[in-house]
Design a protein around this motif. Structure first.
Motif, PDB file in Angstrom:
ATOM      1  N   LEU A  65      43.031   0.249  11.202  1.00 24.19           N
ATOM      2  CA  LEU A  65      43.689  -0.905  11.816  1.00 24.19           C
ATOM      3  C   LEU A  65      44.108  -0.605  13.258  1.00 24.19           C
ATOM      4  O   LEU A  65      44.069  -1.493  14.128  1.00 24.19           O
ATOM      5  N   SER A  66      44.504   0.628  13.511  1.00 16.95           N
ATOM      6  CA  SER A  66      44.840   0.989  14.902  1.00 16.95           C
ATOM      7  C   SER A  66      43.618   0.846  15.791  1.00 16.95           C
ATOM      8  O   SER A  66      43.701   0.325  16.920  1.00 16.95           O
ATOM      9  N   ALA A  67      42.459   1.317  15.297  1.00 20.37           N
ATOM     10  CA  ALA A  67      41.221   1.165  16.066  1.00 20.37           C
ATOM     11  C   ALA A  67      40.877  -0.311  16.238  1.00 20.37           C
ATOM     12  O   ALA A  67      40.371  -0.727  17.285  1.00 20.37           O
ATOM     13  N   ALA A  68      41.170  -1.129  15.208  1.00 19.08           N
ATOM     14  CA  ALA A  68      40.887  -2.569  15.311  1.00 19.08           C
ATOM     15  C   ALA A  68      41.754  -3.225  16.375  1.00 19.08           C
ATOM     16  O   ALA A  68      41.287  -4.104  17.120  1.00 19.08           O
ATOM     17  N   ARG A  69      43.027  -2.809  16.470  1.00 18.61           N
ATOM     18  CA  ARG A  69      43.900  -3.380  17.497  1.00 18.61           C
ATOM     19  C   ARG A  69      43.397  -3.034  18.893  1.00 18.61           C
ATOM     20  O   ARG A  69      43.447  -3.860  19.811  1.00 18.61           O
ATOM     21  N   ARG A  70      42.899  -1.814  19.047  1.00 18.95           N
ATOM     22  CA  ARG A  70      42.356  -1.451  20.363  1.00 18.95           C
ATOM     23  C   ARG A  70      41.108  -2.284  20.685  1.00 18.95           C
ATOM     24  O   ARG A  70      40.911  -2.705  21.822  1.00 18.95           O
ATOM     25  N   ALA A  71      40.280  -2.539  19.661  1.00 16.33           N
ATOM     26  CA  ALA A  71      39.098  -3.386  19.875  1.00 16.33           C
ATOM     27  C   ALA A  71      39.519  -4.810  20.245  1.00 16.33           C
ATOM     28  O   ALA A  71      38.869  -5.462  21.074  1.00 16.33           O
ATOM     29  N   ALA A  72      40.604  -5.295  19.633  1.00 12.11           N
ATOM     30  CA  ALA A  72      41.075  -6.647  19.942  1.00 12.11           C
ATOM     31  C   ALA A  72      41.562  -6.736  21.381  1.00 12.11           C
ATOM     32  O   ALA A  72      41.306  -7.731  22.076  1.00 12.11           O
ATOM     33  N   ARG A  73      42.276  -5.689  21.835  1.00 10.42           N
ATOM     34  CA  ARG A  73      42.748  -5.701  23.219  1.00 10.42           C
ATOM     35  C   ARG A  73      41.587  -5.673  24.200  1.00 10.42           C
ATOM     36  O   ARG A  73      41.683  -6.237  25.288  1.00 10.42           O
ATOM     37  N   ARG A  74      40.488  -5.021  23.790  1.00 10.10           N
ATOM     38  CA  ARG A  74      39.313  -4.988  24.671  1.00 10.10           C
ATOM     39  C   ARG A  74      38.507  -6.280  24.594  1.00 10.10           C
ATOM     40  O   ARG A  74      37.596  -6.491  25.381  1.00 10.10           O
ATOM     41  N   GLY A  75      38.816  -7.119  23.609  1.00 12.13           N
ATOM     42  CA  GLY A  75      38.050  -8.339  23.420  1.00 12.13           C
ATOM     43  C   GLY A  75      36.692  -8.083  22.788  1.00 12.13           C
ATOM     44  O   GLY A  75      35.771  -8.880  22.967  1.00 12.13           O
ATOM     45  N   ASP A  76      36.570  -6.975  22.053  1.00 11.66           N
ATOM     46  CA  ASP A  76      35.293  -6.614  21.418  1.00 11.66           C
ATOM     47  C   ASP A  76      35.232  -7.261  20.028  1.00 11.66           C
ATOM     48  O   ASP A  76      35.616  -6.680  19.015  1.00 11.66           O
ATOM     49  N   GLY A  77      34.764  -8.505  19.991  1.00  9.53           N
ATOM     50  CA  GLY A  77      34.730  -9.255  18.742  1.00  9.53           C
ATOM     51  C   GLY A  77      33.805  -8.660  17.700  1.00  9.53           C
ATOM     52  O   GLY A  77      34.112  -8.663  16.494  1.00  9.53           O
ATOM     53  N   GLU A  78      32.680  -8.127  18.144  1.00  9.34           N
ATOM     54  CA  GLU A  78      31.708  -7.570  17.195  1.00  9.34           C
ATOM     55  C   GLU A  78      32.298  -6.367  16.458  1.00  9.34           C
ATOM     56  O   GLU A  78      32.196  -6.247  15.228  1.00  9.34           O
ATOM     57  N   GLN A  79      32.949  -5.459  17.219  1.00  4.44           N
ATOM     58  CA  GLN A  79      33.533  -4.292  16.561  1.00  4.44           C
ATOM     59  C   GLN A  79      34.745  -4.672  15.719  1.00  4.44           C
ATOM     60  O   GLN A  79      34.998  -4.073  14.669  1.00  4.44           O
ATOM     61  N   LEU A  80      35.488  -5.689  16.152  1.00 11.29           N
ATOM     62  CA  LEU A  80      36.631  -6.148  15.372  1.00 11.29           C
ATOM     63  C   LEU A  80      36.168  -6.656  14.005  1.00 11.29           C
ATOM     64  O   LEU A  80      36.796  -6.373  12.978  1.00 11.29           O
ATOM     65  N   THR A  81      35.039  -7.370  13.977  1.00  7.41           N
ATOM     66  CA  THR A  81      34.483  -7.843  12.705  1.00  7.41           C
ATOM     67  C   THR A  81      34.070  -6.674  11.821  1.00  7.41           C
ATOM     68  O   THR A  81      34.303  -6.675  10.610  1.00  7.41           O
ATOM     69  N   ALA A  82      33.476  -5.653  12.455  1.00  7.70           N
ATOM     70  CA  ALA A  82      33.054  -4.476  11.676  1.00  7.70           C
ATOM     71  C   ALA A  82      34.256  -3.751  11.087  1.00  7.70           C
ATOM     72  O   ALA A  82      34.233  -3.318   9.928  1.00  7.70           O
ATOM     73  N   PHE A  83      35.344  -3.620  11.877  1.00  8.24           N
ATOM     74  CA  PHE A  83      36.542  -2.960  11.369  1.00  8.24           C
ATOM     75  C   PHE A  83      37.168  -3.761  10.229  1.00  8.24           C
ATOM     76  O   PHE A  83      37.696  -3.195   9.267  1.00  8.24           O
ATOM     77  N   ASP A  84      37.135  -5.076  10.339  1.00 10.41           N
ATOM     78  CA  ASP A  84      37.701  -5.918   9.287  1.00 10.41           C
ATOM     79  C   ASP A  84      36.951  -5.697   7.969  1.00 10.41           C
ATOM     80  O   ASP A  84      37.563  -5.562   6.896  1.00 10.41           O
ATOM     81  N   ALA A  85      35.615  -5.639   8.042  1.00  9.08           N
ATOM     82  CA  ALA A  85      34.826  -5.391   6.830  1.00  9.08           C
ATOM     83  C   ALA A  85      35.080  -3.991   6.284  1.00  9.08           C
ATOM     84  O   ALA A  85      35.111  -3.777   5.069  1.00  9.08           O
ATOM     85  N   LEU A  86      35.286  -3.011   7.178  1.00  3.93           N
ATOM     86  CA  LEU A  86      35.559  -1.642   6.741  1.00  3.93           C
ATOM     87  C   LEU A  86      36.892  -1.566   6.003  1.00  3.93           C
ATOM     88  O   LEU A  86      37.007  -0.890   4.972  1.00  3.93           O
ATOM     89  N   VAL A  87      37.919  -2.262   6.512  1.00  4.42           N
ATOM     90  CA  VAL A  87      39.213  -2.275   5.837  1.00  4.42           C
ATOM     91  C   VAL A  87      39.072  -2.889   4.442  1.00  4.42           C
ATOM     92  O   VAL A  87      39.639  -2.382   3.467  1.00  4.42           O
ATOM     93  N   SER A  88      38.309  -3.967   4.335  1.00  2.00           N
ATOM     94  CA  SER A  88      38.100  -4.582   3.019  1.00  2.00           C
ATOM     95  C   SER A  88      37.415  -3.612   2.073  1.00  2.00           C
ATOM     96  O   SER A  88      37.753  -3.535   0.889  1.00  2.00           O
ATOM     97  N   ARG A  89      36.463  -2.865   2.583  1.00  2.00           N
ATOM     98  CA  ARG A  89      35.765  -1.881   1.754  1.00  2.00           C
ATOM     99  C   ARG A  89      36.738  -0.807   1.257  1.00  2.00           C
ATOM    100  O   ARG A  89      36.741  -0.443   0.075  1.00  2.00           O
ATOM    101  N   LEU A  90      37.546  -0.271   2.148  1.00  2.00           N
ATOM    102  CA  LEU A  90      38.474   0.789   1.768  1.00  2.00           C
ATOM    103  C   LEU A  90      39.551   0.287   0.809  1.00  2.00           C
ATOM    104  O   LEU A  90      40.052   1.037  -0.033  1.00  2.00           O
ATOM    105  N   ALA A  91      39.900  -0.983   0.937  1.00  2.00           N
ATOM    106  CA  ALA A  91      40.981  -1.521   0.113  1.00  2.00           C
ATOM    107  C   ALA A  91      40.522  -1.886  -1.286  1.00  2.00           C
ATOM    108  O   ALA A  91      41.324  -1.912  -2.213  1.00  2.00           O
ATOM    109  N   SER A  92      39.244  -2.187  -1.458  1.00  4.50           N
ATOM    110  CA  SER A  92      38.759  -2.635  -2.762  1.00  4.50           C
ATOM    111  C   SER A  92      38.134  -1.482  -3.524  1.00  4.50           C
ATOM    112  O   SER A  92      38.106  -0.344  -3.064  1.00  4.50           O
ATOM    113  N   GLY A  93      37.633  -1.788  -4.721  1.00  3.84           N
ATOM    114  CA  GLY A  93      37.054  -0.750  -5.568  1.00  3.84           C
ATOM    115  C   GLY A  93      35.658  -0.354  -5.128  1.00  3.84           C
ATOM    116  O   GLY A  93      34.942  -1.122  -4.487  1.00  3.84           O
TER     117      GLY A  93
END
Length: 782
Positions: free
Chosen positions: A684-712
């Protein structure tokens, strides 16, 4: 201001009195409101179809050709169809039909139906048999991976559909072969094949399912975490219902009753059983030896298992007991040296004392216990050496009389049929081969075959004993064999139905072995009208020490989860009810002996059956299936809408709990200690840095990664993450992203969790049937 000139006291406020208040409707009752009445047969079909595959037919793109090969028997085609649907929905399935029903042919048909390359994972001893089967159908290039190679080789995901034969060998997640297979099948469609998925407890089965199911896959059916359920030994009634969604496991009785009368006769040989209680020496000597073994103390927490191994060898034969004493003496030497050095046994030292071929079922428990045990001084070892010396003295003075072997010889002399004698001790197999050398006898232990005259290739021995089943011609007269002595390695997968008798010379550690042994001859198409199973039970003094029969009885109860005794036959019975359908949420009522309501409800992406009797609701798809089947021939009656609503209200707490479990499982709220979850703040820290940079593509990738880590995850996905985290170089977020992108898509948790009534069937014994037209069914709301 004219509009505001009215004094407040003049406003006409509505009056709300307490007696006017009514309870707010149960939200789930609103969601589960039936759509309308339909003919009972159509409602039954809708319920059956939903329970069979959860979400209707698989997507068209994933369906294989509906034309199954002509070499499948009638009972095998429904199995192939259900397995194909399960694999399309869940990424895998388990075929656990009872022994002798042709699982190899079903598995091959399912693999071929997809029309794409696939791999086989088989025991090394079955490679020739599977290669012959594949060649017979023109499949000459199918790669085979042996179980044994997975124990020693590192593998990466293959991406190919994989059929795993004798899958029960992968029931223990702490073994190298399990970890290797779990990594191999990540992202692959998997078909597990075994008649005995449970050897000790329900956890065996759950570990197998985790090879293709993500940890939370069955949350809607009452198992929020497969891993946690395996650790805590899941509620057996929940396991019955939940695992049925990914298992085809039919009993012989179901196949005989459900598919007889087709082009293939469903004829199995009649089976009779006999028991003999006899030991390999006089009871007095056995009692002395048992008492000596009971005084052994070395081994710490593993001491009871070490004593059990010795007692089992004593029950097999005196030669096997002598060999076990020699092995135990070697263990004492190595363990005493390790204790003097203040350490535990190394894995290499363990294998020197307890080779893989001996007591493989016990090894999985014994290995970690002995490796954890260190220290304790040399006193237990010196005491045990004196006890071993005394045991050897008793054996040296023992008379050569062997009541157990004598009983076997009498048994063989009284029967003219071919006989397989199973023992789990190689020294006993060699001893019996020598003892019976004047008969037409041969032996197979491990990968080695032997006639009384000398060694021979294993396959040659099998063809000499069972030429018809093994597809060979009649052997030379000098090689004709009537008695085959075998260790349990022969009990898996082979067709030996030329024989008409199986002798359990030893009771195996796992009762699943009993079924596997008998399954070599008790098969569809046997030429024998009847077969016999003879079990040698330990003599009374040894039986009291072993309490083996009680151990077997306890384990057999766990094995019933995976289809033993027909516990999952209800799944197959649903197929006969699934022709036709009614609109979603339809209801009907019929007469019957047991007043109740069957509610078939979709929770998230899975379907559950709830039976309501009075005000008591319980999830029980097996009972629901019996009620649906009985309702087919029952008379229709009008639906009692008030009673149906009360049944829905009674079922609401169960459904609400399942919905909460699904929601919880998506973010593993009850499993916060997993290391994967602790990576989320870092991502999530890396995602916040991507958001500040306006990097939408990487922000989407981080969001999917968090979902993966959070689920089974599946077992293989977790192992690949562990591999990444154990690397010596510093972990980068990009490394986690690369791991994530290499895996199959995960459930992101964004979709709404829905609940829907699929069908409702009311059974009432108090009202006579009525005649209702199709038009009335459409017009009368429930």
């Amino acid at each position: 201001m004219h509009s505001n000139s009215m004094p407040p006291t003049a406003a006409r406020w509505p009056r709300i009195l307490s007696e006017h208040l009514v309870p707010v409707a149960e939200p789930l009752a609103v969601a589960l409101e039936p759509a309308g009445e339909a003919p009972p047969r159509a409602v039954i079909a809708s319920a059956a179809r939903a329970l069979l595959d959860g979400a209707g037919s698989p997507p068209a793109s994933s369906e294989p050709s509906s034309a199954w090969p002509a070499w499948l028997a009638p009972h095998q085609i429904p199995a192939a169809e259900r397995l194909t649907s399960m694999i399309a929905r869940h990424g895998g399935a388990l075929l656990a039909d009872e022994v002798g029903l042709g699982k190899s042919y079903v598995a091959l048909a399912v693999a071929l139906a997809r029309g794409e390359p696939f791999s086989l994972v088989v025991p090394a001893v079955l490679v020739p048999q599977w290669r012959d089967l594949l060649n017979r159908f023109g499949q000459h290039d199918v790669p085979m991976i042996t179980h044994e190679s997975l124990s020693v080789s590192a593998v990466r995901p293959s991406g190919r559909p994989t059929v795993i034969v004798e899958a029960h060998r992968f029931r223990n997640p702490d073994t190298n072969r399990y970890r290797a297979l779990a990594r191999l099948v990540v992202g692959s469609r998997v078909l597990l094949v075994t008649a005995t998925p449970i050897h000790n407890c329900v956890a065996d089965l759950l570990h197998l399912l985790r090879l293709f199911l993500r940890d939370h896959a069955l949350a809607a059916l009452g198992l929020p975490s497969l891993r946690n359920a395996a650790r805590r030994e899941a509620d057996r009634s929940l396991a019955y219902a939940a695992v049925a969604r990914v298992i085809v496991a039919r009993s012989r009785e179901r196949v005989r009753s459900g598919y007889d009368g087709g082009p293939v006769s469903m004829v199995f040989p009649r089976s009779t059983t006999e028991t003999l209680r006899v030991g390999p020496a006089a009871d007095a000597l056995i009692a002395e030896l048992v008492a000596g073994v009971g005084r052994l103390r070395a081994g710490g927490g593993a001491a009871p298992l070490l004593r059990l191994m010795l007692l089992r060898r004593l029950g097999s034969s005196l030669p096997a007991f002598r060999a076990a004493l020699t092995r135990h003496d070697a263990y004492l030497d190595l363990a005493a040296r390790a204790a003097t050095e203040g350490r535990a046994l190394t894995p290499r030292e363990f294998q020197r004392c307890f080779p893989r071929a001996a007591e493989s079922d016990i090894q999985l428990v014994l290995f970690p216990l002995l490796l954890d045990h260190g220290g304790g001084g040399a006193a237990p070892f010196s005491d045990d050496r004196r006890i071993l010396a005394r045991l050897r003295e008793l054996l040296a003075r023992a008379p050569t009389v062997d009541p157990k072997a004598d009983a076997l010889q009498e048994l063989l002399a009284a029967r003219s049929t071919k006989t397989i004698v199973f023992t789990d001790a190689q020294p006993t197999a060699r001893y019996l081969l020598q003892r019976l050398r004047h008969r037409r006898v041969a032996a197979v232990f491990g990968h080695v075959g032997r006639f009384a005259s000398g060694e021979a290739p294993r396959q040659e021995v099998l063809r000499a004993f069972a030429p018809r089943a093994q597809g060979g011609g009649r052997p030379a007269a000098a090689l004709e064999t009537d008695v085959l002595i075998a260790t349990d390695l022969l009990s898996e997968g082979l067709n030996l139905q030329d024989a008409g008798c199986v002798v359990h010379y030893d009771l195996p550690w796992s009762p699943a072995r009993l079924a596997q042994r008998v399954g070599r001859i008790d098969r569809l198409g046997s030429s024998h009208g009847s077969i016999t199973t003879v079990t040698f039970l330990p003599s009374p003094p040894l039986a009291r020490a072993l309490t083996m029969e009680e151990r077997l009885a306890r384990k057999i109860g766990a094995q019933q989860v995976a289809g033993t005794n027909g516990r999952l036959d209800w799944c197959d019975q649903l197929a006969a009810l699934a022709a036709g359908a009614a609109p979603a949420g339809s209801c009907a009522a019929v007469t019957g002996d047991l007043p109740c309501v069957v509610l078939v409800v979709r929770i998230a992406n899975l379907v559950e059956a709830i039976v309501v009797e009075g005000d008591v609701a319980r999830t029980n798809p097996a009972a629901a299936t019996r009620l649906l089947a009985a309702a087919v021939t029952a008379g229709p009656i009008a639906v009692d809408r008030a009673r149906l609503q009360r049944a829905i209200d009674a079922a609401a707490p169960i459904i609400r709990a399942r919905l909460a479990a699904v929601q919880d499982a998506r973010w593993r709220a009850s499993d916060r200690d997993r290391f994967a979850r602790r990576l989320i703040p870092w991502v999530l820290s890396a995602a916040r840095r991507a958001a500040r940079r306006g990097d939408g593509e990487q922000l989407t990738a981080f969001d999917a990664l968090v979902s993966r880590l959070a689920s089974g995850m599946s077992a293989g996905e977790e192992l690949l993450l562990d591999d990444l985290l154990s690397q010596p170089q510093p972990l980068l977020v990009q490394d986690l992203l690369a791991w994530h992108h290499a895996l199959p898509p995960a459930d992101t948790g964004d979709a709404a969790i829905k609940v829907e009534l699929v069908a409702a069937l009311m059974v009432d014994s108090s009202r006579p049937p009525v005649q209702q037209s199709a038009r009335q069914y459409r017009l009368n709301p429930c």
